[in-house]
Design a protein around this motif. Structure first.
Motif, mmCIF file in Angstrom:
data_model
loop_
_atom_site.group_PDB
_atom_site.id
_atom_site.type_symbol
_atom_site.label_atom_id
_atom_site.label_comp_id
_atom_site.label_asym_id
_atom_site.label_seq_id
_atom_site.Cartn_x
_atom_site.Cartn_y
_atom_site.Cartn_z
ATOM 1 N N ALA A 161 -4.500 74.344 21.186
ATOM 2 C CA ALA A 161 -5.754 73.721 20.929
ATOM 3 C C ALA A 161 -6.318 73.349 19.273
ATOM 4 C CB ALA A 161 -7.273 74.393 21.328
ATOM 5 N N LYS A 162 -6.553 74.638 18.783
ATOM 6 C CA LYS A 162 -6.565 74.298 16.829
ATOM 7 C C LYS A 162 -5.804 73.837 16.291
ATOM 8 C CE LYS A 162 -8.882 78.906 16.873
ATOM 9 N NZ LYS A 162 -8.603 81.069 15.907
ATOM 10 N N ASN A 163 -4.231 73.572 16.398
ATOM 11 C CA ASN A 163 -3.844 72.823 16.236
ATOM 12 C C ASN A 163 -3.811 70.558 16.512
ATOM 13 O OD1 ASN A 163 -2.748 75.180 14.635
ATOM 14 N ND2 ASN A 163 -0.576 74.113 15.851
ATOM 15 N N THR A 221 -23.849 75.639 22.604
ATOM 16 C CA THR A 221 -22.665 75.718 21.719
ATOM 17 C C THR A 221 -22.004 76.277 22.203
ATOM 18 O OG1 THR A 221 -24.508 75.110 20.065
ATOM 19 C CG2 THR A 221 -22.303 76.910 19.650
ATOM 20 N N SER A 222 -20.399 76.013 21.750
ATOM 21 C CA SER A 222 -19.249 77.412 22.404
ATOM 22 C C SER A 222 -19.383 78.328 21.332
ATOM 23 C CB SER A 222 -18.311 75.911 22.571
ATOM 24 O OG SER A 222 -16.865 76.983 22.899
ATOM 25 N N ARG A 223 -18.915 79.416 22.119
ATOM 26 C CA ARG A 223 -18.841 80.221 21.328
ATOM 27 C C ARG A 223 -16.618 80.175 20.876
ATOM 28 N NH1 ARG A 223 -19.340 85.338 24.593
ATOM 29 N NH2 ARG A 223 -18.221 84.111 26.164
ATOM 30 N N ASN A 224 -16.119 79.030 21.826
ATOM 31 C CA ASN A 224 -14.986 78.987 21.374
ATOM 32 C C ASN A 224 -13.928 79.298 19.962
ATOM 33 O OD1 ASN A 224 -14.147 76.619 20.967
ATOM 34 N ND2 ASN A 224 -14.508 76.034 22.807
ATOM 35 N N LYS A 225 -14.481 78.329 19.088
ATOM 36 C CA LYS A 225 -14.067 77.721 17.633
ATOM 37 C C LYS A 225 -12.753 77.338 17.674
ATOM 38 C CE LYS A 225 -18.229 80.165 16.269
ATOM 39 N NZ LYS A 225 -19.607 78.786 16.101
ATOM 40 N N LEU A 226 -12.963 76.161 18.630
ATOM 41 C CA LEU A 226 -11.227 75.635 18.656
ATOM 42 C C LEU A 226 -11.338 74.517 17.256
ATOM 43 C CD1 LEU A 226 -10.510 75.926 22.491
ATOM 44 C CD2 LEU A 226 -9.562 77.266 20.605
ATOM 45 N N GLY A 227 -12.990 74.134 17.659
ATOM 46 C CA GLY A 227 -13.103 72.793 17.102
ATOM 47 C C GLY A 227 -12.765 71.691 17.805
ATOM 48 N N GLN A 254 1.234 70.195 20.736
ATOM 49 C CA GLN A 254 -0.069 70.288 20.541
ATOM 50 C C GLN A 254 -0.750 70.068 22.072
ATOM 51 O OE1 GLN A 254 0.493 72.758 18.021
ATOM 52 N NE2 GLN A 254 1.830 71.754 16.956
ATOM 53 N N ILE A 255 -0.930 68.499 21.379
ATOM 54 C CA ILE A 255 -1.981 67.598 22.241
ATOM 55 C C ILE A 255 -1.704 68.409 24.082
ATOM 56 C CG2 ILE A 255 -3.035 65.908 23.749
ATOM 57 C CD1 ILE A 255 -2.830 65.044 20.814
ATOM 58 N N ALA A 256 -0.237 67.991 23.873
ATOM 59 C CA ALA A 256 0.272 68.525 25.667
ATOM 60 C C ALA A 256 -0.196 69.652 26.314
ATOM 61 C CB ALA A 256 1.079 68.037 25.808
ATOM 62 N N ARG A 257 0.383 70.829 24.787
ATOM 63 C CA ARG A 257 -0.034 72.217 26.179
ATOM 64 C C ARG A 257 -0.693 72.449 25.597
ATOM 65 N NH1 ARG A 257 5.760 74.653 22.961
ATOM 66 N NH2 ARG A 257 7.681 73.140 23.745
ATOM 67 N N TYR A 258 -1.600 72.371 25.031
ATOM 68 C CA TYR A 258 -3.430 73.158 25.356
ATOM 69 C C TYR A 258 -3.690 72.343 26.865
ATOM 70 C CZ TYR A 258 -7.983 73.978 25.446
ATOM 71 O OH TYR A 258 -9.186 73.958 25.974
ATOM 72 N N ILE A 259 -3.204 71.460 26.776
ATOM 73 C CA ILE A 259 -4.113 70.268 27.929
ATOM 74 C C ILE A 259 -2.949 71.658 29.396
ATOM 75 C CG2 ILE A 259 -4.127 68.304 29.859
ATOM 76 C CD1 ILE A 259 -4.870 66.736 27.532
ATOM 77 N N ASP A 260 -1.897 71.725 29.341
ATOM 78 C CA ASP A 260 -1.332 72.034 30.296
ATOM 79 C C ASP A 260 -1.471 73.169 30.773
ATOM 80 O OD1 ASP A 260 -0.067 71.243 32.655
ATOM 81 O OD2 ASP A 260 1.943 71.659 31.500
ATOM 82 N N GLY A 303 -4.011 76.131 28.231
ATOM 83 C CA GLY A 303 -4.837 76.069 27.289
ATOM 84 C C GLY A 303 -4.615 77.131 26.014
ATOM 85 N N ILE A 304 -4.026 77.120 25.500
ATOM 86 C CA ILE A 304 -3.834 78.233 24.165
ATOM 87 C C ILE A 304 -4.589 77.550 23.695
ATOM 88 C CG2 ILE A 304 -1.289 79.108 23.023
ATOM 89 C CD1 ILE A 304 0.412 79.184 25.436
ATOM 90 N N PRO A 305 -5.003 79.005 23.013
ATOM 91 C CA PRO A 305 -6.144 78.655 22.043
ATOM 92 C C PRO A 305 -5.545 78.197 20.662
ATOM 93 C CG PRO A 305 -6.876 80.552 23.127
ATOM 94 C CD PRO A 305 -5.708 79.888 23.464
#
Length: 328
Positions: free
Chosen positions: A71-73, A181-187, A58-64, A66-68
């Motif tokens: 990011a949420k996970n 404030t961000s609109r992305n609501k990813l956590g 979850q961490i690495a694939r978001y950093i690499d 950017g899939i939401p």
């Protein structure tokens, strides 16, 4: 492999955290890069548990990537276990491990109305665009060309050393104190320790931002105000992704801001008569300019020993957002 819900109930990480280079081969394409990090830290490898593998994906694939969804996970995982892991494995989870952080940066966008309001509240900047201020006097002295060359003028006259790190003439520093404030609501919100990285993200996708009545901006965040909810060591993150972005995550969807940089509207191939950008350009440069005084200056500028250049005046006065504003 367990689901993330199962991971959140009880996280089994063995004796070390993410110490299996083979795990990286599953999570990203940076196995060799990650192995070099383990070696540089003198960390003996250890087979990751299923829970570790799932969390790292979850961490690495978001950093690499950017899939939401990742990011949420990842945010859910860090929200649940981050405090414990930050204390036990600071070289991975503590942003300040190895280097003290004073300021973080985030490049994205802000509502144009909010930027205009911030400009109006900045007494220092207002002084520059009022009669007697350097930007005001530059416009009046160069009525034919001021918009095209005002970024270069700013870069030559600015003494703001911080602004120079953002590309100088292309980013305009505004004193601002508040909350973004961000609109992305990813956590969580992704920030960086490097202002150049923030500039890259802040300058992206200008037209979609305009369609949403937003504009490119960069904010700076005092780290001591977000330290308790800050995670991911940027030196570690650099070894699990292709690009190094000096990334730090801040849990939540809001950040305390102590300064704002606005992307200069000029040099973006966006017309100054844009209905969306018009109010921003007015706020940045000519809100205190008297159109009659500007018209007089323009006529004078177009008058030479050969007489008055009527044709150029008709064109320039029509194009001028000061004499012919196309927005409310």
């Amino acid at each position: 492999m367990k689901s993330l819900k199962q991971v959140l109930k009880e996280f089994d990480y063995g004796n070390k955290l993410f110490a299996d280079p083979n795990t990286i081969a599953t999570a990203t394409d940076e196995k060799d890069k990650y192995k070099s990090w383990l070696d540089s830290k003198g960390i003996e490898t250890e087979k990751d548990t299923d829970e570790e593998l799932d969390a790292l994906i979850q961490i690495a694939r978001y950093i690499d990537e950017g899939i939401p969804l990742y990011a949420k996970n990842a945010a859910a995982f860090i929200s649940k276990h981050g405090k414990l892991l930050k204390g036990k494995f600071p070289q991975i989870m503590d942003p300040e491990y190895g280097a003290k952080i004073d300021i973080l940066y985030r490049g994205a966008s802000m509502p144009i109305d909010a930027i205009v309001q911030a400009i109006s509240k900045d007494a220092e900047y207002q002084k520059r665009i009022r009669p007697g201020g350097d930007l005001y006097e530059y416009i009046m002295a160069n009525p034919s060309t001021w918009y095209d060359y005002i970024p270069e003028f700013r870069s030559k006259t600015s003494t703001d050393k911080v602004a120079s790190r953002f590309g100088f003439q292309y980013w305009i520093g505004i004193n601002y104190s508040g909350e973004a404030t961000s609109r992305n609501k990813l956590g969580f919100l992704s920030t960086t320790t490097d202002p150049r990285t923030a500039k890259t993200f802040g300058g992206k996708q200008i037209l979609p931002k305009m369609e949403a009545k937003r504009w490119s901006s960069i904010v700076s965040i005092p780290f001591d105000q977000v330290r308790s909810r800050a995670f991911i060591n940027p030196q570690w993150a650099a070894h699990i992704a292709e690009y190094e972005e000096d990334e730090v995550w801040i849990l939540g969807d809001a950040l305390p801001v102590d300064k704002l940089w606005v992307r200069c509207p000029s040099k973006t191939n966006i017309a100054e008569d844009s209905v969306t950008l018009g109010p921003l350009i007015r706020a940045l440069y000519w809100q205190h300019v008297d159109p009659k005084a500007f018209d007089k200056a323009l006529r004078s500028d177009l008058t030479s020993g050969k007489g008055f250049d009527e044709k150029s005046y008709e064109r320039l006065s029509l194009e001028s957002p000061i004499l012919n504003p196309r927005f409310k």
